[in-house]
Design an enzyme around this catalytic site. Sequence first.
Site, mmCIF file in Angstrom:
data_model
loop_
_atom_site.group_PDB
_atom_site.id
_atom_site.type_symbol
_atom_site.label_atom_id
_atom_site.label_comp_id
_atom_site.label_asym_id
_atom_site.label_seq_id
_atom_site.Cartn_x
_atom_site.Cartn_y
_atom_site.Cartn_z
ATOM 1 N N ASP A 179 -3.615 3.014 -7.463
ATOM 2 C CA ASP A 179 -4.025 2.130 -6.379
ATOM 3 C C ASP A 179 -5.194 2.822 -5.671
ATOM 4 O O ASP A 179 -5.413 4.029 -5.818
ATOM 5 C CB ASP A 179 -2.871 1.837 -5.410
ATOM 6 C CG ASP A 179 -3.167 0.588 -4.562
ATOM 7 O OD1 ASP A 179 -4.335 0.117 -4.549
ATOM 8 O OD2 ASP A 179 -2.244 0.073 -3.903
HETATM 9 C C1 BGC Z 1 -4.229 -2.632 -2.747
HETATM 10 C C2 BGC Z 1 -4.305 -3.050 -4.202
HETATM 11 C C3 BGC Z 1 -5.693 -3.533 -4.515
HETATM 12 C C4 BGC Z 1 -6.691 -2.436 -4.179
HETATM 13 C C5 BGC Z 1 -8.135 -2.834 -4.446
HETATM 14 C C6 BGC Z 1 -5.320 -1.664 -2.372
HETATM 15 O O1 BGC Z 1 -5.350 -1.453 -0.996
HETATM 16 O O2 BGC Z 1 -2.961 -2.062 -2.485
HETATM 17 O O3 BGC Z 1 -3.363 -4.042 -4.477
HETATM 18 O O4 BGC Z 1 -5.806 -3.917 -5.855
HETATM 19 O O5 BGC Z 1 -6.581 -2.134 -2.792
HETATM 20 O O6 BGC Z 1 -8.553 -3.817 -3.559
#
Ligand code: BGC
Length: 861
Positions: free
Chosen positions: A263
Amino acid sequence: MTDQPPTRPTTASAPHPAPGLHANASANTTPASAPCSRDYSAVVERALGALDLDTKVRLLSGQDMWSLPAVPAIGLRSLVMSDGPIGVRGRYWSAEDPSVALPSPTALAATWDPELARRAGHLLAQEARRKGVHVLLAPTVNLHRSPLGGRHFECYSEDPLLTGVIGAGYVRGVQEGGVGTTVKHFVGNDAETDRFTVDNRIAPRPLRELYLAPFEHIVGHARPWGVMTAYNKVNGTTMTEHHHLVTEVLRGEWGFDGVNVSDWTAARHTVRALRGGLDVAMPGPRTVFGAPLAAAVRAGEVAESEVDAAVRRVLLLAARAGALDGAPPAVDPAEAPRGIDGRAVARELARRAVVLLRNEPAVQAPEGGARPVLPLDATGLRRVAVIGAAARDARVLGGGSATVFPAQIVSPLAGLRAALPDDVEVVFATGADPRTRVPHARDGFTLTARYLAADGRLLARTPQFDGHVQALGSFPDGVTQRDLHAVELTGSFTPRTSGTHTLTVAGTGWLRLTVGDAVLFDGEGAKLVGADPFEAFMQPGEHRISADLAAGQELALTLRFVPHSRGPGEGMDALNFALGHSEPQLDDDAEIAEAVRAAAGADAAIVVVATTEEVESEGFDRTDLRLPGRQDELVARVAAVNPRTVVVVNSGSPVEMPWRDEVPAVLLSWFPGQEAGAALADVLLGAHEPGGRLPTTWPARLADAPVTTVTPTDGTLDYAEGLFIGYRAWQRTTVAPAYPFGHGLGYTDWEYECVDTTPDSVRVRVRNTGDRPGCEVVQIYLAPTGDTPDAPERPVRWLAGFATVEAGPGESAETEIPLPGRAFEVWSEPDGGWRRIPGTYAVEVGRSSTDLRLTARVTAE
Ligand code: BGC
């Protein structure tokens, strides 16, 4: 099974068995999606062999917010990733390149139809290809452990089977379009409070039987090309370093062969992350992989062969996605689903997702009998009151990384106006506006953003959908971090009404607002503070300005913004500022009184109530389930004056509805996506049945919900309830929810005629006893009868399969639903491993987890 044959051919969609890899389960004959079957090992080895260490480590680290670097020497193009899950935002976090916005995941799950999820996937793959995106950062398959979870709207369900089946349909659809997925967030990201650091303590049985189960099902049935590891820890180890769960379970036991992406900013330690099984650290340019990883290899802390294993998986992803020369893509682009009408799919999904919770008689039918208030008969209507701030400004999607920018939105007000005959008068009243932030300037504004260098040079100009200027990860073409000094949002505004308008400015920098000749604001915006820097950046504090303006008089307007901070991440291209606007408003009491007057004079009142970005979004959890502002009071007062009051709940997750027994009809539209109003009109006026069933239990009060703690204590969140979340917990109490898991009404009635079982399947026949065609979700629950004295503690019943059937009036439909081996198994502790629990089980068939119509028996050896 009784001997009467069905009166017409069965029209049942494919049934959906419980997860499991049990050999005798017919459920597991479902083939993995075809796109993964090519053997890429030779081409991957050849490419790997041509790379030096420094190039290899670069491939494991984002080059920017959304992509990996290209390596032209081996014919590798840059792999681009994008959120997900309701659309494909693309490289730009802005309205520049609009995306089709589908309904949110709770809505998709409410269809209980993996085939629809698959079709959503086809559309998303088409969108991704159009935008040059290779990998979609979706689906989100964490569970609804508590209704307080901030990203509840972005997860499917409280049930691991429903979550897994819908997720597998989605993954299959996207990948059949030649685009990868990253199933997220592996694992335990079921709430948002302290999400970067929280240590979720989950015992082996709930971990296996609940939280890992959707991932296992999707890996087994849809073979995702990627997984995203979560921010949080599970049982003491952060998920980007969790060797046991990633390497032993996900890859080892389940055979996942795809790439493991962190993530965003979740990878924290070079060696531990690589050893834990992480392949790619996002976003870049600075991550724990890249140069720090090369240094670790050179220092002898990790072997180059360990780096090679991760690079192989990135190259495999590139091959599958068609980004590596010499490797035929998993899906020939000419054969990918194409020509899909995004608006039509968005509308179909939105109406199939509508859950009709309640539909009571409110009027005397001409023949004397009382009939339910819905569908509304347009021919009997002269005036309809449409009430609620969200009726005009629908909340079509949930906030945070799930945000996309659709080219158009059909509000409930616009949808109903378009669908009702011209001679029906539609009266709108806000009634109660729950938003504490002023919405972005849109109606009456024509705006452009101009990106300027310090010497005033114009770097780029972009058209603006509304008054929100945002970039995250990349700036518009022609703009670089080094050159960018200021952005001007400029254009005109023609007020629709005379009076005191409210304008707002917000952004982390210096803001100067000029309207006509007057400078209305010139000063400092918000500072970038807060526990979650992403959230602080996305929601800067706003300054409000009152302006007396005359209707119809066009004004020139410019908001100049000089950013202080580039954003939440060092070196990241990011920008966020906004111009807000709201029309002259009455005071709150007068707004409600106006709505009550409108309702009293109408043949029907449609009240749309909603949550707001401030109470339901990514980055924080909810603190209560109340509808914000005075919306509860609004509903009660409207219902008191209009017996045909229909309440539409526009939220991604449960809200308390203290008035629910006072109104004849209540339906959930969820976050319905861009075609919100068109789909709502389809359902309200009866062009289509509302097709949804609750994917999660709807509590009457937060206090009744089984899990109400999402805040860690000393960094730890104990999943003390074990297996008992959702309906598994409600079944053990005497408190009834407002509406149970699986509940949802249609516009016809069904009789459950007969059920027949074999050791591994259930055959059910239902009859449509109403007077219009309909669609029914047949649900199968398995309940142990207690004849196995040494069986471990288990829920009273659990979902074991389901299928959607259709039938015309008076007709019957039959479906056969597999009962897979896993439905009879538990994860055994302490030795580990699945254990089949023999005994007699009741097979309960019905319309919801509490409305069970037929029972049969099955014996597990
Ligand atoms: C989220 C993810 C997301 C990523 C990119 C993170 O803060 O938890 O689900 O894909 O950001 O935007």
